[in-house]
Design a protein around this motif. Structure first.
Motif, PDB file in Angstrom:
ATOM      1  N   SER A  20       2.826  -6.609  -3.354  1.00  0.00           N
ATOM      2  CA  SER A  20       2.013  -5.403  -3.262  1.00  0.00           C
ATOM      3  C   SER A  20       2.806  -4.111  -3.062  1.00  0.00           C
ATOM      4  O   SER A  20       2.217  -3.069  -2.787  1.00  0.00           O
ATOM      5  CB  SER A  20       1.041  -5.555  -2.084  1.00  0.00           C
ATOM      6  OG  SER A  20       1.761  -5.751  -0.864  1.00  0.00           O
ATOM      7  N   MET A  21       4.119  -4.145  -3.219  1.00  0.00           N
ATOM      8  CA  MET A  21       4.927  -3.020  -2.743  1.00  0.00           C
ATOM      9  C   MET A  21       4.800  -1.754  -3.594  1.00  0.00           C
ATOM     10  O   MET A  21       5.323  -0.712  -3.222  1.00  0.00           O
ATOM     11  CB  MET A  21       6.391  -3.419  -2.635  1.00  0.00           C
ATOM     12  CG  MET A  21       7.100  -3.649  -3.932  1.00  0.00           C
ATOM     13  SD  MET A  21       8.834  -4.070  -3.620  1.00  0.00           S
ATOM     14  CE  MET A  21       9.463  -4.031  -5.281  1.00  0.00           C
ATOM     15  N   THR A  22       4.079  -1.820  -4.710  1.00  0.00           N
ATOM     16  CA  THR A  22       3.856  -0.610  -5.517  1.00  0.00           C
ATOM     17  C   THR A  22       2.510   0.035  -5.221  1.00  0.00           C
ATOM     18  O   THR A  22       2.219   1.120  -5.734  1.00  0.00           O
ATOM     19  CB  THR A  22       3.919  -0.933  -7.025  1.00  0.00           C
ATOM     20  OG1 THR A  22       2.856  -1.847  -7.350  1.00  0.00           O
ATOM     21  CG2 THR A  22       5.250  -1.540  -7.405  1.00  0.00           C
ATOM     22  N   TRP A  23       1.692  -0.606  -4.408  1.00  0.00           N
ATOM     23  CA  TRP A  23       0.345  -0.093  -4.144  1.00  0.00           C
ATOM     24  C   TRP A  23       0.426   1.087  -3.179  1.00  0.00           C
ATOM     25  O   TRP A  23       0.834   0.941  -2.032  1.00  0.00           O
ATOM     26  CB  TRP A  23      -0.541  -1.179  -3.556  1.00  0.00           C
ATOM     27  CG  TRP A  23      -0.697  -2.382  -4.445  1.00  0.00           C
ATOM     28  CD1 TRP A  23      -0.281  -2.519  -5.740  1.00  0.00           C
ATOM     29  CD2 TRP A  23      -1.300  -3.627  -4.089  1.00  0.00           C
ATOM     30  NE1 TRP A  23      -0.595  -3.772  -6.222  1.00  0.00           N
ATOM     31  CE2 TRP A  23      -1.222  -4.472  -5.219  1.00  0.00           C
ATOM     32  CE3 TRP A  23      -1.895  -4.112  -2.930  1.00  0.00           C
ATOM     33  CZ2 TRP A  23      -1.718  -5.768  -5.213  1.00  0.00           C
ATOM     34  CZ3 TRP A  23      -2.393  -5.413  -2.916  1.00  0.00           C
ATOM     35  CH2 TRP A  23      -2.309  -6.226  -4.049  1.00  0.00           C
ATOM     36  N   GLY A  24       0.043   2.242  -3.663  1.00  0.00           N
ATOM     37  CA  GLY A  24       0.119   3.448  -2.855  1.00  0.00           C
ATOM     38  C   GLY A  24       0.991   4.511  -3.486  1.00  0.00           C
ATOM     39  O   GLY A  24       0.915   5.687  -3.134  1.00  0.00           O
ATOM     40  N   THR A  25       1.827   4.086  -4.443  1.00  0.00           N
ATOM     41  CA  THR A  25       2.629   5.043  -5.221  1.00  0.00           C
ATOM     42  C   THR A  25       2.380   4.809  -6.703  1.00  0.00           C
ATOM     43  O   THR A  25       1.708   5.598  -7.366  1.00  0.00           O
ATOM     44  CB  THR A  25       4.137   4.907  -4.898  1.00  0.00           C
ATOM     45  OG1 THR A  25       4.511   3.518  -4.914  1.00  0.00           O
ATOM     46  CG2 THR A  25       4.461   5.503  -3.537  1.00  0.00           C
ATOM     47  N   GLN A  26       2.865   3.693  -7.235  1.00  0.00           N
ATOM     48  CA  GLN A  26       2.654   3.414  -8.655  1.00  0.00           C
ATOM     49  C   GLN A  26       1.246   2.904  -8.953  1.00  0.00           C
ATOM     50  O   GLN A  26       0.819   2.938 -10.109  1.00  0.00           O
ATOM     51  CB  GLN A  26       3.681   2.394  -9.154  1.00  0.00           C
ATOM     52  CG  GLN A  26       5.102   2.944  -9.247  1.00  0.00           C
ATOM     53  CD  GLN A  26       6.082   1.882  -9.693  1.00  0.00           C
ATOM     54  OE1 GLN A  26       6.589   1.123  -8.868  1.00  0.00           O
ATOM     55  NE2 GLN A  26       6.352   1.832 -10.978  1.00  0.00           N
ATOM     56  N   ASN A  27       0.556   2.398  -7.937  1.00  0.00           N
ATOM     57  CA  ASN A  27      -0.796   1.885  -8.133  1.00  0.00           C
ATOM     58  C   ASN A  27      -1.765   2.530  -7.151  1.00  0.00           C
ATOM     59  O   ASN A  27      -1.453   2.689  -5.970  1.00  0.00           O
ATOM     60  CB  ASN A  27      -0.850   0.363  -7.953  1.00  0.00           C
ATOM     61  CG  ASN A  27      -0.173  -0.382  -9.077  1.00  0.00           C
ATOM     62  OD1 ASN A  27       0.912  -0.914  -8.901  1.00  0.00           O
ATOM     63  ND2 ASN A  27      -0.807  -0.412 -10.239  1.00  0.00           N
ATOM     64  N   THR A  28      -2.950   2.846  -7.643  1.00  0.00           N
ATOM     65  CA  THR A  28      -4.008   3.405  -6.809  1.00  0.00           C
ATOM     66  C   THR A  28      -4.708   2.294  -6.024  1.00  0.00           C
ATOM     67  O   THR A  28      -4.501   1.105  -6.272  1.00  0.00           O
ATOM     68  CB  THR A  28      -5.051   4.116  -7.674  1.00  0.00           C
ATOM     69  OG1 THR A  28      -5.712   3.133  -8.499  1.00  0.00           O
ATOM     70  CG2 THR A  28      -4.418   5.179  -8.561  1.00  0.00           C
ATOM     71  N   GLU A  29      -5.556   2.692  -5.106  1.00  0.00           N
ATOM     72  CA  GLU A  29      -6.339   1.717  -4.351  1.00  0.00           C
ATOM     73  C   GLU A  29      -7.234   0.900  -5.283  1.00  0.00           C
ATOM     74  O   GLU A  29      -7.335  -0.324  -5.144  1.00  0.00           O
ATOM     75  CB  GLU A  29      -7.182   2.428  -3.293  1.00  0.00           C
ATOM     76  CG  GLU A  29      -7.971   1.489  -2.403  1.00  0.00           C
ATOM     77  CD  GLU A  29      -8.697   2.224  -1.293  1.00  0.00           C
ATOM     78  OE1 GLU A  29      -9.021   1.588  -0.268  1.00  0.00           O
ATOM     79  OE2 GLU A  29      -8.945   3.445  -1.440  1.00  0.00           O
ATOM     80  N   ALA A  30      -7.858   1.553  -6.248  1.00  0.00           N
ATOM     81  CA  ALA A  30      -8.724   0.835  -7.187  1.00  0.00           C
ATOM     82  C   ALA A  30      -7.932  -0.189  -7.995  1.00  0.00           C
ATOM     83  O   ALA A  30      -8.400  -1.314  -8.242  1.00  0.00           O
ATOM     84  CB  ALA A  30      -9.417   1.823  -8.118  1.00  0.00           C
ATOM     85  N   GLU A  31      -6.722   0.181  -8.410  1.00  0.00           N
ATOM     86  CA  GLU A  31      -5.884  -0.753  -9.167  1.00  0.00           C
ATOM     87  C   GLU A  31      -5.435  -1.920  -8.299  1.00  0.00           C
ATOM     88  O   GLU A  31      -5.373  -3.070  -8.767  1.00  0.00           O
ATOM     89  CB  GLU A  31      -4.679  -0.013  -9.737  1.00  0.00           C
ATOM     90  CG  GLU A  31      -5.041   0.946 -10.867  1.00  0.00           C
ATOM     91  CD  GLU A  31      -3.903   1.865 -11.254  1.00  0.00           C
ATOM     92  OE1 GLU A  31      -3.958   2.419 -12.371  1.00  0.00           O
ATOM     93  OE2 GLU A  31      -2.946   2.042 -10.459  1.00  0.00           O
ATOM     94  N   ALA A  32      -5.122  -1.646  -7.043  1.00  0.00           N
ATOM     95  CA  ALA A  32      -4.751  -2.726  -6.117  1.00  0.00           C
ATOM     96  C   ALA A  32      -5.908  -3.704  -5.961  1.00  0.00           C
ATOM     97  O   ALA A  32      -5.718  -4.926  -5.994  1.00  0.00           O
ATOM     98  CB  ALA A  32      -4.356  -2.148  -4.764  1.00  0.00           C
ATOM     99  N   HIS A  33      -7.115  -3.186  -5.805  1.00  0.00           N
ATOM    100  CA  HIS A  33      -8.292  -4.050  -5.681  1.00  0.00           C
ATOM    101  C   HIS A  33      -8.507  -4.868  -6.946  1.00  0.00           C
ATOM    102  O   HIS A  33      -8.860  -6.058  -6.879  1.00  0.00           O
ATOM    103  CB  HIS A  33      -9.520  -3.203  -5.376  1.00  0.00           C
ATOM    104  CG  HIS A  33      -9.559  -2.672  -3.985  1.00  0.00           C
ATOM    105  ND1 HIS A  33     -10.693  -2.143  -3.412  1.00  0.00           N
ATOM    106  CD2 HIS A  33      -8.594  -2.581  -3.019  1.00  0.00           C
ATOM    107  CE1 HIS A  33     -10.435  -1.756  -2.170  1.00  0.00           C
ATOM    108  NE2 HIS A  33      -9.168  -2.004  -1.919  1.00  0.00           N
ATOM    109  N   GLN A  34      -8.286  -4.261  -8.091  1.00  0.00           N
ATOM    110  CA  GLN A  34      -8.444  -4.986  -9.360  1.00  0.00           C
ATOM    111  C   GLN A  34      -7.439  -6.131  -9.449  1.00  0.00           C
ATOM    112  O   GLN A  34      -7.775  -7.237  -9.900  1.00  0.00           O
ATOM    113  CB  GLN A  34      -8.268  -4.028 -10.536  1.00  0.00           C
ATOM    114  CG  GLN A  34      -8.531  -4.655 -11.896  1.00  0.00           C
ATOM    115  CD  GLN A  34      -8.304  -3.691 -13.041  1.00  0.00           C
ATOM    116  OE1 GLN A  34      -7.618  -2.674 -12.896  1.00  0.00           O
ATOM    117  NE2 GLN A  34      -8.869  -3.987 -14.203  1.00  0.00           N
TER     118      GLN A  34
END
Length: 347
Positions: A20-34
């Motif tokens: 998950s280390m890209t969630w918050g910079t390269q990935n949005t919250e919605a993308e992390a949830h997806q």
């Protein structure tokens, strides 16, 4: 998706872990949830994070965001009972994390309580020490590693304090199992010995880098894994994207980690390119996707508990999870062995 035991804990984890280390910079919250929705729909039950994340790049502005995104997903879906959640307490050196101080009873307590709050849970399945206080040879420090200045008594005293602090967390029901990261064979064995001597929790896993360009776990640590049931959780299983082939011949796709982190944490060197090209050629000759060949190989290793995949797009995520269905032929495995001899340490 095969399920494996996490050390001697009885906790069952999928052989592929969602990183998950890209969630918050390269990935949005919605993308992390997806990503979490897709992963859990395809047999993954294991999520790895850290208080430090995201790290593409890391910084005080985004510190803790990844845990926050996981927490909102757990709250939204109600799937806490289905998920094995692993996170990490940072080691020393980051001034914006508790002033960069080494882990100790007070700082670890602060870290744990903050992670629990962000994750919206009252327990963590696997709580890991992110990196040692005394130093290590991971993250490209192989070439300058020198433990000769360490004071054994001081190191053991610190490790005992860490174990006693983790023991308190376990007894309180806030942590189920404990693990290490970026550790050496001696470090793992020292922690195991102290745990047995003092009746403290046993190390369940070690999270170190492992890929075809970096295979230190094949040596002493594989023996530790075998005899002590401390399996590997492999991070950077695609060598920060090198083992997808997307950076061959100087390519640098827009939005990729190379475009953000410069040298991929020291991995992007002239030495790696001939090796990557050779492995890419092997994959191509057998009709395989390079990334899937790499991941499928890692899954064959007897010491492997789980490989931690990371993706910035759903397409990447689907390819990576699909590696669980790949069986490498004897010819491919022979080719990998020959290339490893030709390129034993290319980064």
């Amino acid at each position: 998706m095969r399920i494996k035991l996490l050390g001697r804990t009885g906790i069952k984890v999928s052989e592929i872990c969602l990183g998950s280390m890209t969630w918050g910079t390269q990935n949005t919250e919605a993308e992390a949830h997806q990503q979490m929705d897709y992963a859990f729909a395809h047999g993954i039950n294991f999520i790895d994070t850290a208080e430090l994340y995201p790290v593409t790049p890391a910084g005080p502005e985004t510190y803790g965001l990844t845990e926050t995104y996981i927490g909102t997903w757990l709250a939204k879906t109600g799937r806490r009972g289905d998920a094995v959640v692993a996170t990490k307490v940072a080691g020393p050196g980051r001034d914006y994390i508790r002033n960069g101080t080494p882990p100790g009873p007070q700082s670890m307590r602060q870290a744990l309580e903050a992670s629990l709050k962000r994750l919206r849970t009252d327990y963590i399945d696997l709580y890991q020490m992110h990196w040692p206080t005394r130093g290590h040879y991971h993250f490209r420090q192989t070439w300058t590693y020198d433990p000769s200045g360490q004071d054994k008594t001081a190191v053991r005293d610190h490790l005992l304090t860490v174990l006693e602090t983790l023991d308190a967390f376990v007894r309180e029901g806030k942590v189920r199992a404990i693990g290490l990261s970026n550790e050496t064979a001696w470090g793992v064995m020292a922690m195991l010995g102290l745990a047995e001597e003092h009746g403290l929790p046993r190390i369940a896993s070690v999270q170190n880098e492992y890929n075809l360009l970096y295979r230190t776990h094949d040596l002493d640590l594989s023996e530790v894994s075998h005899h002590e049931d401390v399996g590997l959780l492999a991070f950077s299983p695609l060598a920060a994207g090198l083992m997808t082939g997307k950076y061959i011949d100087g390519a640098c796709p827009e939005g990729s980690r190379l475009s953000i982190n410069g040298d991929l944490g020291g991995r992007y060197t002239a030495n790696q390119e001939p090796a990557v090209k050779a492995y890419a050629g092997l994959a191509r000759a057998h009709g395989l996707d390079l990334a899937q060949m790499q991941l499928a190989f890692s899954l064959t290793r007897p010491f492997m508990t789980s490989i931690i995949i990371g993706a910035t797009s759903m397409e990447q995520l689907k390819v990576n999870i699909g590696a669980a269905d790949i069986t490498l032929s004897p010819e491919v495995l022979k080719g990998i062995a020959e290339l490893h001899k030709a390129y034993p340490a290319p980064m």
